[in-house]
Enzyme design. Structure first.
Site, PDB file in Angstrom:
ATOM      1  N   ASN A 160      52.570  85.662 112.387  1.00 51.37           N
ATOM      2  CA  ASN A 160      52.203  86.326 111.344  1.00 51.37           C
ATOM      3  C   ASN A 160      52.478  86.107 109.817  1.00 51.37           C
ATOM      4  OD1 ASN A 160      54.720  87.172 111.760  1.00 51.37           O
ATOM      5  ND2 ASN A 160      54.565  89.339 111.541  1.00 51.37           N
ATOM      6  N   GLU A 255      64.579  88.925 116.619  1.00 48.25           N
ATOM      7  CA  GLU A 255      63.952  89.940 115.540  1.00 48.25           C
ATOM      8  C   GLU A 255      62.595  90.151 116.336  1.00 48.25           C
ATOM      9  OE1 GLU A 255      64.813  91.192 112.757  1.00 48.25           O
ATOM     10  OE2 GLU A 255      66.603  90.072 112.402  1.00 48.25           O
ATOM     11  N   CYS A 289      55.771  92.859 111.002  1.00 51.90           N
ATOM     12  CA  CYS A 289      56.755  93.537 111.999  1.00 51.90           C
ATOM     13  C   CYS A 289      57.117  95.028 111.163  1.00 51.90           C
ATOM     14  CB  CYS A 289      57.949  92.678 112.141  1.00 51.90           C
ATOM     15  SG  CYS A 289      58.852  92.016 110.762  1.00 51.90           S
TER      16      CYS A 289
END
Ligand code: NDP
Length: 519
Positions: A160, A255, A289
């Site tokens: 992303n 993460e 995210c």
């Protein structure tokens, strides 16, 4: 007898032998057009091991350079990124299909700032710490906490944000004195290769930063080879990475995914909240995210908020980006992700939700999903409980702040959240009750660019954090050093044991710790 080292080597070799051999090439597509724009090699375990050998050979000299010298390379790279911003944006846009602005603001701005931040802050974050102990047994001794780079850091990143999320984690690792091997997503490897080119142009020594292009198998091989693995991606893959790393007792930073709630209280500035909801749910096509993934609005403001958000989302321009200002929402970077987004919308509709705008795939070529607003949603629906990672915004009416907080915390995730109110003190109170690693009041996402703040998930959203002191100390082994300079030939507690000494120690114990009250 096998030493710990022998065992670790054997385990690594065994792990390597269990993997399939190197594959061929990987085709990289522009998701906004569906065209193949490049091919990159698919590295197998042997090739990853070779990169690791080169990294190990090069790292000691890099560490020996010291902070100031390493900082010079980082600052050169900061300038290189700025000088080559258009080329980098064009590479990011071509392999992700995101808008010019998403690449400029969230990637170039971040990367350039991060090089400056770590160059400046690394010496302070990793400086020796001189500590004092309250224990009388070590009075007068010198106590030091020292940070030493682990050696070779492996970074595995998602698709992303190829610069910010994949490459970004390499910067503090390099600043600390490690060699780094980056495994970008097979979907978006070109930006990482361009960063490697930039670092070479800035004179970075061979072997200090290398890119291992490939798929999950390449990622697994990397886990086997390095001294620390920094992973950003889905919770599902994060678990696999941690399990794999457990074989060699390699520490990990994770993460992972999020399902970030936005809580809008009745006294919020409704126009600002609506603008933010539209932007922070749809920027980067919702593939962030820390995207706003679900909204809870107190009843008195609900209708006004929904009307404003729907109007703003309906007005968004979507399509293939052809330069600055041409579109607001880009493509779905990883085409199969569109199936997840559509499944969440269909599931919601089947359970009684209403689509106010969007709600379906957009026409190709390329992979797009229309910016979508959903209402009449609840927690029986996937769109409110599972990470959608696309341009959708489900909005739910709640009776009060208590209900909003309860629903916000009703999630396995805990990455980020936001609270909206004109009463900043109340906003902070609510923020403190939300189970998330980062909470903004009257803002969202923007905490990510404050590199001084830690950014890490609670619950299933991760382990450890990036940014702040913890974001670089994780790439180091901590060493405690105790130095005794002036001392008698023999300390009181040394052999032989005697009744007299035990009595003295017992009296000292009572004197030091036995004078408080029992409650
Ligand atoms: P994935 O978990 O699918 O992949 C992440 C990376 O891991 C990719 O490079 C992938 O390679 C690699 N990989 C896949 N399998 C393995 C394996 N078994 N061992 C080692 N590496 C492996 O995530 P996505 O790329 O789909 O990214 C989207 C996800 O990332 C979302 O869930 C999002 O929430 C999360 N994310 C979290 C962020 C955070 O800061 N918390 C930031 C950005 C995203 P390949 O792509 O080649 O298969």
């Amino acid at each position: 007898m096998a030493t710990v080292d022998d065992t670790a080597v054997r385990e690594r070799e065994q792990a390597r032998a269990e993997q399939p051999p190197a594959g061929g090439d990987i085709a990289v597509e522009n998701p906004a057009t569906g065209e193949v724009i490049a091919h990159v090699p698919d590295l197998g375990p042997e090739q990853v091991a070779e990169l690791a050998r080169a990294a190990r050979a090069a790292q000691p000299a890099w560490e020996a350079l010291g902070f100031e010298e390493r900082g010079r390379y980082l600052l050169r790279m900061q300038k290189w990124i700025t000088d080559h911003a258009e080329r980098i944006i064009s590479t990011i846009v071509s392999e992700t299909g995101k808008t010019y602005e998403d690449a400029q603001l969230a990637e170039i701005m971040y990367g350039a700032a991060a090089f400056g931040f770590w160059a400046k802050e690394a010496p302070g974050f990793l400086a020796d710490e001189h500590v004092k102990s309250a224990n009388p047994l070590v009075k007068g001794k010198k106590l030091i906490v020292r940070y030493r780079p682990v050696g070779v850091v492996g970074v595995i990143g998602p698709w992303n944000f190829p610069l910010t999320n994949s490459f970004g984690d390499c910067i503090p690792a390099l600043a600390a004195g490690n060699a780094v091997i980056l495994k970008p997503s097979e979907v978006t490897p070109l930006t990482s290769l361009l960063m490697a080119e930039g670092l070479r142009a800035c004179g970075l020594p061979e072997g200090i930063f290398q890119v291992a292009t490939g798929d999950g198998t390449t990622g697994t091989a990397l886990v086997d080879e390095v001294d620390f693995i920094m992973f950003t991606g889905s919770t599902k893959t994060g678990r696999k990475v941690m399990e794999r790393a457990a074989r060699t007792l390699t520490p990990v930073g994770l993460e992972l995914g999020g399902k970030d709630p936005m809580i809008v209280l009745a006294d919020a500035d409704v126009e600002r909240a609506a603008n933010a909801a539209a932007y922070y749910s749809m920027n980067n096509g919702g593939q962030v995210c820390i995207s706003i993934e679900r909204v809870y609005v107190e009843e008195p403001l609900y209708d006004d908020f929904v009307a404003r958000v729907t109007e703003k989302v309906r007005a968004l321009r979507q399509g293939k980006p052809t330069g600055p200002g041409t579109v607001d929402v880009g493509a779905m970077i990883y085409p199969p992700q569109v199936d997840i987004v559509d499944a969440h919308v269909q599931d919601a509709v089947a359970k009684g939700a209403r689509v106010l705008t969007g709600g379906k795939r957009a026409d190709g070529p390329g992979t797009f999903y229309e910016p979508t607003v959903l209402v009449d949603v609840d927690h029986t629906m996937e769109c409110m409980t599972e990470e959608t990672f696309g341009p959708t915004l489900p909005i739910m009416k709640v009776a009060d702040a208590e209900e909003a907080i309860r629903l916000a915390n009703d999630s396995p995730y805990g990455l980020a959240a936001s609270v909206w109110t004109r009463d900043a003190a109340r906003g902070e109170d609510v923020a403190r009750r939300v189970e998330a690693g980062a909470v903004c009041v009257n803002d969202a996402q923007i905490n990510y660019v404050a590199l001084e703040l830690p950014m890490g998930g609670w619950k299933a959203s991760g382990l450890g954090s990036r940014h702040g002191a913890g974001g670089i100390r994780k790439y180091c082994d901590q060493q405690a050093i105790l130095i005794t300079r002036f001392a008698p030939k023999k300390d009181l507690h040394m052999f032989p044991n005697s009744k007299l000494k035990s009595g003295l120690i017992g009296r000292t114990l009572r004197l030091l710790y036995g004078r408080g009250k029992r409650r």
